[in-house]
Design a protein around this motif. Structure first.
Motif, PDB file in Angstrom:
ATOM      1  N   SER A 198      42.561  43.205  34.090  1.00  0.00           N
ATOM      2  CA  SER A 198      41.472  43.867  34.812  1.00  0.00           C
ATOM      3  C   SER A 198      41.800  45.344  34.981  1.00  0.00           C
ATOM      4  O   SER A 198      42.961  45.715  35.136  1.00  0.00           O
ATOM      5  CB  SER A 198      41.301  43.243  36.194  1.00  0.00           C
ATOM      6  OG  SER A 198      40.883  41.916  36.079  1.00  0.00           O
ATOM      7  N   VAL A 199      40.769  46.153  34.981  1.00  0.00           N
ATOM      8  CA  VAL A 199      40.962  47.574  35.243  1.00  0.00           C
ATOM      9  C   VAL A 199      41.181  47.782  36.735  1.00  0.00           C
ATOM     10  O   VAL A 199      40.858  46.910  37.543  1.00  0.00           O
ATOM     11  CB  VAL A 199      39.754  48.403  34.740  1.00  0.00           C
ATOM     12  CG1 VAL A 199      39.629  48.304  33.230  1.00  0.00           C
ATOM     13  CG2 VAL A 199      38.475  47.979  35.423  1.00  0.00           C
ATOM     14  N   PRO A 200      41.742  48.925  37.123  1.00  0.00           N
ATOM     15  CA  PRO A 200      41.982  49.186  38.551  1.00  0.00           C
ATOM     16  C   PRO A 200      40.717  49.014  39.388  1.00  0.00           C
ATOM     17  O   PRO A 200      39.618  49.370  38.970  1.00  0.00           O
ATOM     18  CB  PRO A 200      42.473  50.635  38.564  1.00  0.00           C
ATOM     19  CG  PRO A 200      43.089  50.820  37.213  1.00  0.00           C
ATOM     20  CD  PRO A 200      42.233  50.015  36.281  1.00  0.00           C
ATOM     21  N   GLN A 201      40.905  48.465  40.562  1.00  0.00           N
ATOM     22  CA  GLN A 201      39.820  48.226  41.520  1.00  0.00           C
ATOM     23  C   GLN A 201      40.180  48.902  42.844  1.00  0.00           C
ATOM     24  O   GLN A 201      41.255  49.453  42.994  1.00  0.00           O
ATOM     25  CB  GLN A 201      39.659  46.716  41.758  1.00  0.00           C
ATOM     26  CG  GLN A 201      39.466  45.889  40.516  1.00  0.00           C
ATOM     27  CD  GLN A 201      38.108  46.070  39.884  1.00  0.00           C
ATOM     28  OE1 GLN A 201      37.111  46.284  40.571  1.00  0.00           O
ATOM     29  NE2 GLN A 201      38.046  46.003  38.568  1.00  0.00           N
ATOM     30  N   ASN A 202      39.306  48.794  43.817  1.00  0.00           N
ATOM     31  CA  ASN A 202      39.567  49.240  45.186  1.00  0.00           C
ATOM     32  C   ASN A 202      40.017  50.695  45.268  1.00  0.00           C
ATOM     33  O   ASN A 202      41.090  51.009  45.740  1.00  0.00           O
ATOM     34  CB  ASN A 202      40.614  48.335  45.857  1.00  0.00           C
ATOM     35  CG  ASN A 202      40.175  46.897  45.868  1.00  0.00           C
ATOM     36  OD1 ASN A 202      39.005  46.614  46.065  1.00  0.00           O
ATOM     37  ND2 ASN A 202      41.101  45.996  45.640  1.00  0.00           N
ATOM     38  N   TYR A 203      39.189  51.580  44.782  1.00  0.00           N
ATOM     39  CA  TYR A 203      39.447  53.009  44.876  1.00  0.00           C
ATOM     40  C   TYR A 203      38.173  53.673  45.350  1.00  0.00           C
ATOM     41  O   TYR A 203      37.087  53.090  45.305  1.00  0.00           O
ATOM     42  CB  TYR A 203      39.892  53.585  43.516  1.00  0.00           C
ATOM     43  CG  TYR A 203      38.916  53.305  42.405  1.00  0.00           C
ATOM     44  CD1 TYR A 203      37.842  54.151  42.160  1.00  0.00           C
ATOM     45  CD2 TYR A 203      39.048  52.161  41.630  1.00  0.00           C
ATOM     46  CE1 TYR A 203      36.933  53.869  41.160  1.00  0.00           C
ATOM     47  CE2 TYR A 203      38.140  51.876  40.627  1.00  0.00           C
ATOM     48  CZ  TYR A 203      37.085  52.738  40.402  1.00  0.00           C
ATOM     49  OH  TYR A 203      36.175  52.451  39.412  1.00  0.00           O
ATOM     50  N   SER A 204      38.305  54.887  45.838  1.00  0.00           N
ATOM     51  CA  SER A 204      37.151  55.641  46.305  1.00  0.00           C
ATOM     52  C   SER A 204      36.974  56.883  45.435  1.00  0.00           C
ATOM     53  O   SER A 204      37.799  57.170  44.572  1.00  0.00           O
ATOM     54  CB  SER A 204      37.354  56.050  47.772  1.00  0.00           C
ATOM     55  OG  SER A 204      38.490  56.881  47.882  1.00  0.00           O
ATOM     56  N   MET A 205      35.897  57.611  45.686  1.00  0.00           N
ATOM     57  CA  MET A 205      35.634  58.833  44.913  1.00  0.00           C
ATOM     58  C   MET A 205      36.747  59.855  45.114  1.00  0.00           C
ATOM     59  O   MET A 205      37.053  60.621  44.218  1.00  0.00           O
ATOM     60  CB  MET A 205      34.298  59.455  45.323  1.00  0.00           C
ATOM     61  CG  MET A 205      33.102  58.648  44.891  1.00  0.00           C
ATOM     62  SD  MET A 205      32.709  58.834  43.162  1.00  0.00           S
ATOM     63  CE  MET A 205      32.010  60.457  43.138  1.00  0.00           C
ATOM     64  N   ARG A 206      37.310  59.875  46.279  1.00  0.00           N
ATOM     65  CA  ARG A 206      38.423  60.780  46.571  1.00  0.00           C
ATOM     66  C   ARG A 206      39.594  59.942  47.048  1.00  0.00           C
ATOM     67  O   ARG A 206      39.432  58.994  47.786  1.00  0.00           O
ATOM     68  CB  ARG A 206      38.051  61.798  47.645  1.00  0.00           C
ATOM     69  CG  ARG A 206      36.966  62.737  47.198  1.00  0.00           C
ATOM     70  CD  ARG A 206      36.905  63.950  48.109  1.00  0.00           C
ATOM     71  NE  ARG A 206      35.781  64.791  47.800  1.00  0.00           N
ATOM     72  CZ  ARG A 206      35.758  65.692  46.840  1.00  0.00           C
ATOM     73  NH1 ARG A 206      36.793  65.861  46.071  1.00  0.00           N
ATOM     74  NH2 ARG A 206      34.698  66.432  46.615  1.00  0.00           N
ATOM     75  N   GLY A 207      40.752  60.294  46.574  1.00  0.00           N
ATOM     76  CA  GLY A 207      41.941  59.560  46.981  1.00  0.00           C
ATOM     77  C   GLY A 207      42.918  59.485  45.832  1.00  0.00           C
ATOM     78  O   GLY A 207      42.633  59.906  44.715  1.00  0.00           O
ATOM     79  N   ASP A 208      44.054  58.932  46.115  1.00  0.00           N
ATOM     80  CA  ASP A 208      45.114  58.890  45.132  1.00  0.00           C
ATOM     81  C   ASP A 208      45.198  57.511  44.491  1.00  0.00           C
ATOM     82  O   ASP A 208      45.662  56.570  45.115  1.00  0.00           O
ATOM     83  CB  ASP A 208      46.451  59.256  45.786  1.00  0.00           C
ATOM     84  CG  ASP A 208      47.583  59.327  44.781  1.00  0.00           C
ATOM     85  OD1 ASP A 208      47.319  59.271  43.571  1.00  0.00           O
ATOM     86  OD2 ASP A 208      48.730  59.444  45.223  1.00  0.00           O
TER      87      ASP A 208
END
Length: 137
Positions: free
Chosen positions: A49-59
């Motif tokens: 799976s590709v990365p999940q649980n990220y926001s528009m801004r953040g690391d």
């Protein structure tokens, strides 16, 4: 469809104009930059799976780096020339990371501001912080 870097470039070019949506993963329907890259490299995911649980801004640098480390992609040295099929991770603003796929005619990416997948010229003001190329290419 051909394999290798040209396959990666062809897959993203087929998504030009698709609407942007954060966490979008639907080919031809809605994509974000991670979803676009997932379509581009789906032949190499082997069920990952590709990365999940990220926001528009953040690391999410570590998530993306770990993801590519498990795939047949090789990290390129800072400042390396790009080629069609390469994947770039750019810092496009403060704490704002963005994935881009290189094609022969420029960069393809899911542009949040324009609300769709676009092709653009390389953005000189974006800092390229990671650069991956399919192994052996």
């Amino acid at each position: 469809m051909e394999h290798g870097p040209q396959e990666i470039a062809s897959r993203v070019l087929s998504q030009l104009g698709v609407p942007f949506r954060l966490h979008g993963r639907a080919k031809g329907v809605s994509l974000d930059c991670v979803g676009l890259v997932a379509i581009a490299i789906e032949s190499y995911l082997d069920g990952r799976s590709v990365p999940q649980n990220y926001s528009m801004r953040g690391d999410f640098l570590n998530k993306v780096s770990d993801f590519f480390a498990a795939l047949p992609f090789e990290s390129q040295a800072d400042g390396s020339a790009t080629a069609a099929g390469d994947i770039l991770l750019a810092e496009v603003g403060p704490s704002q990371l963005h994935l881009v796929v290189v094609t022969e005619d420029g960069w393809v990416h899911a542009h949040a501001g324009l609300r769709r997948v676009v092709r653009s010229t390389p953005q000189k003001d974006w800092e390229i912080i990671r650069h991956w190329r399919l192994n052996g290419e």
